[in-house]
Design a protein around this motif. Structure first.
Motif, PDB file in Angstrom:
ATOM      1  N   ALA A 153       0.838  -1.209   0.000  1.00  7.99           N
ATOM      2  CA  ALA A 153       0.000   0.000   0.000  1.00  7.99           C
ATOM      3  C   ALA A 153       0.868   1.252   0.000  1.00  7.99           C
ATOM      4  N   ASP A 154       1.936   1.234   0.790  1.00  7.44           N
ATOM      5  CA  ASP A 154       2.849   2.379   0.807  1.00  7.44           C
ATOM      6  C   ASP A 154       3.545   2.549  -0.536  1.00  7.44           C
ATOM      7  N   VAL A 179       2.310   1.706  -3.455  1.00  5.99           N
ATOM      8  CA  VAL A 179       1.312   2.262  -4.373  1.00  5.99           C
ATOM      9  C   VAL A 179       1.141   3.756  -4.111  1.00  5.99           C
ATOM     10  N   LEU A 180       1.146   4.139  -2.844  1.00  7.59           N
ATOM     11  CA  LEU A 180       1.057   5.559  -2.483  1.00  7.59           C
ATOM     12  C   LEU A 180       2.197   6.352  -3.124  1.00  7.59           C
ATOM     13  N   HIS A 199       1.748   6.515  -6.867  1.00  7.69           N
ATOM     14  CA  HIS A 199       0.678   7.460  -7.167  1.00  7.69           C
ATOM     15  C   HIS A 199       1.189   8.900  -7.119  1.00  7.69           C
ATOM     16  N   THR A 232      -5.958   4.567  -6.402  1.00 13.48           N
ATOM     17  CA  THR A 232      -6.624   4.821  -5.126  1.00 13.48           C
ATOM     18  C   THR A 232      -7.340   3.556  -4.651  1.00 13.48           C
ATOM     19  N   GLU A 239      -4.751   1.017  -3.524  1.00 12.25           N
ATOM     20  CA  GLU A 239      -4.196   1.359  -2.221  1.00 12.25           C
ATOM     21  C   GLU A 239      -5.177   1.028  -1.098  1.00 12.25           C
TER      22      GLU A 239
END
Length: 122
Positions: free
Chosen positions: A7-8, A10-11, A14, A58, A61
């Motif tokens: 998730a981090d 992907v952040l 992004h 989004t 994530e």
């Protein structure tokens, strides 16, 4: 733990994409071949923001955050991470569309400068 790390990642991806969409035109001034990457990124970013769509990054994530046992967030990346930093509270859909158009005009101005330089060399 792996889902949280993903998730981090992907952040960060992004954020990098948004920065490239906004400022990638400056790379095009340096190396024109970046236009093949920047123009589709810019078109996607302007469409997502201007049409008030949720970027797939989004959703990814939020899915990874849920898999890590953490709460996702409402709204999109910009609303969750960037609005509190750079925009005043209460940003309207019309203002968001204006911002998307401003990014497009910014990039078009850079491309116009690039074309002008190209024509002068000939």
């Amino acid at each position: 733990m792996l889902a949280r790390f993903a998730a981090d990642a992907v952040l960060l991806l992004h954020l990098a994409f948004i920065l490239f969409a906004v400022f990638g035109g400056l790379l095009v001034l340096w190396r024109a071949r970046f236009a093949w990457l920047h123009l589709p990124a810019l078109a996607w970013a302007v469409w997502v923001v201007g049409a008030h769509r949720e970027c797939p990054l989004t959703a990814l994530e939020n899915h990874l955050l849920a898999a890590a046992g953490q709460a996702g967030y409402e709204g999109g990346f910009i609303e969750h991470y960037l609005l509190p930093l750079i925009y005043p509270p209460g940003l309207t859909a019309q203002q968001q569309t204006t911002i998307a158009l401003a990014f497009a005009v910014w990039s078009l101005a850079i491309y116009a400068l690039l074309l002008r330089q190209h024509w002068r060399r000939r």
